[in-house]
Design a protein around this motif. Sequence first.
Motif, PDB file in Angstrom:
ATOM      1  N   SER A  30     -15.645  -3.423   1.164  1.00  0.00           N
ATOM      2  CA  SER A  30     -15.671  -3.688  -0.211  1.00  0.00           C
ATOM      3  C   SER A  30     -15.505  -2.092  -1.112  1.00  0.00           C
ATOM      4  O   SER A  30     -14.731  -1.942  -1.872  1.00  0.00           O
ATOM      5  CB  SER A  30     -16.828  -4.330  -0.873  1.00  0.00           C
ATOM      6  N   THR A  31     -16.329  -1.263  -0.711  1.00  0.00           N
ATOM      7  CA  THR A  31     -16.246   0.308  -1.262  1.00  0.00           C
ATOM      8  C   THR A  31     -14.922   0.794  -0.950  1.00  0.00           C
ATOM      9  O   THR A  31     -14.438   1.395  -1.889  1.00  0.00           O
ATOM     10  CB  THR A  31     -17.442   0.807  -0.525  1.00  0.00           C
ATOM     11  N   TYR A  32     -14.502   0.607   0.192  1.00  0.00           N
ATOM     12  CA  TYR A  32     -13.389   1.196   0.441  1.00  0.00           C
ATOM     13  C   TYR A  32     -12.132   0.743  -0.330  1.00  0.00           C
ATOM     14  O   TYR A  32     -11.341   1.419  -0.873  1.00  0.00           O
ATOM     15  CB  TYR A  32     -12.755   1.011   2.040  1.00  0.00           C
ATOM     16  N   THR A  33     -11.975  -0.655  -0.528  1.00  0.00           N
ATOM     17  CA  THR A  33     -10.996  -1.283  -1.297  1.00  0.00           C
ATOM     18  C   THR A  33     -10.977  -0.725  -2.790  1.00  0.00           C
ATOM     19  O   THR A  33      -9.932  -0.323  -3.283  1.00  0.00           O
ATOM     20  CB  THR A  33     -10.996  -2.544  -1.156  1.00  0.00           C
ATOM     21  N   HIS A  34     -12.381  -0.928  -3.268  1.00  0.00           N
ATOM     22  CA  HIS A  34     -12.608  -0.363  -4.864  1.00  0.00           C
ATOM     23  C   HIS A  34     -12.454   0.926  -4.829  1.00  0.00           C
ATOM     24  O   HIS A  34     -11.498   1.153  -5.974  1.00  0.00           O
ATOM     25  CB  HIS A  34     -14.313  -0.600  -4.890  1.00  0.00           C
ATOM     26  N   TRP A 145      -6.264  -6.753  -5.172  1.00  0.00           N
ATOM     27  CA  TRP A 145      -7.112  -5.966  -4.191  1.00  0.00           C
ATOM     28  C   TRP A 145      -8.384  -5.653  -4.736  1.00  0.00           C
ATOM     29  O   TRP A 145      -9.561  -5.547  -4.168  1.00  0.00           O
ATOM     30  CB  TRP A 145      -6.620  -4.734  -3.721  1.00  0.00           C
ATOM     31  N   TRP A 146      -8.684  -5.427  -6.041  1.00  0.00           N
ATOM     32  CA  TRP A 146      -9.671  -5.049  -6.781  1.00  0.00           C
ATOM     33  C   TRP A 146     -10.602  -6.505  -6.847  1.00  0.00           C
ATOM     34  O   TRP A 146     -11.713  -6.385  -6.640  1.00  0.00           O
ATOM     35  CB  TRP A 146      -9.408  -4.862  -8.329  1.00  0.00           C
ATOM     36  N   SER A 149     -12.160  -6.645  -3.538  1.00  0.00           N
ATOM     37  CA  SER A 149     -13.356  -5.952  -3.415  1.00  0.00           C
ATOM     38  C   SER A 149     -14.599  -6.411  -4.000  1.00  0.00           C
ATOM     39  O   SER A 149     -15.509  -6.436  -3.369  1.00  0.00           O
ATOM     40  CB  SER A 149     -12.955  -4.501  -3.768  1.00  0.00           C
ATOM     41  N   THR A 152     -15.616  -9.545  -1.410  1.00  0.00           N
ATOM     42  CA  THR A 152     -16.146  -8.905  -0.237  1.00  0.00           C
ATOM     43  C   THR A 152     -17.591  -8.376  -0.469  1.00  0.00           C
ATOM     44  O   THR A 152     -18.693  -8.540   0.372  1.00  0.00           O
ATOM     45  CB  THR A 152     -15.380  -7.896   0.510  1.00  0.00           C
ATOM     46  N   TYR A 153     -17.922  -7.777  -1.538  1.00  0.00           N
ATOM     47  CA  TYR A 153     -18.981  -7.388  -2.149  1.00  0.00           C
ATOM     48  C   TYR A 153     -20.191  -8.451  -2.132  1.00  0.00           C
ATOM     49  O   TYR A 153     -21.177  -8.343  -1.655  1.00  0.00           O
ATOM     50  CB  TYR A 153     -18.845  -6.468  -3.393  1.00  0.00           C
TER      51      TYR A 153
END
Length: 197
Positions: A30-34, A145-146, A149, A152-153
Amino acid sequence: MRRNSHLAAIAGFALAAVLFVAGGLLLWGSTYTHNMVHNQLAAQQIFFPPKAAFAHPQAGTEITPSMIPSVSQYAGQQLVTGQQAQSYADNFIAVHITNMTGGKTYSQLSAQAMANPNDAKLAGLVATVFKGETLRAILLNAFGWWKVSQVTYIAALIAFGLGGLTLIASLLGLTLGRKDEITHEAIPTEGPKTTTA
């Protein structure tokens, strides 16, 4: 019975560990995508029109009345989030493309341009619409993609919560399983007394 409670507790600890690892991986994803979406959008240096531009919206101009409820909330801001990308794509670019083309799609305009190869104005419109639709697609992809994220968070939080509950349940099961079992001793009974004469 005691052995079963130990096995259940060990299985619970293993499940809690799996859930914690899954939660960590989901949080990392989540952090990577964000961050990736934010950094890629920030690098494009796209800004919403300034607040003053929304003061007098008119059909056919840069700011139309339909943009007030959706786009004006981001006035003057740099486009760096998925929500902003979606609003810019669907409520700003799409409105201008529709106004330019009279509601025709890129494929319809392209077919007209091929049928009229000497129409320079139509060819220019096709090129502009192609660029606009390409930018829309890129921005909507960033929005997608946002959203991934964000999902997934939430999944990471659920995994951590379930892992914590499983860990607590395993600890309770292990603690409660330590009680000594009640054992029953057989008390010998006295048989009939025999008398000797």
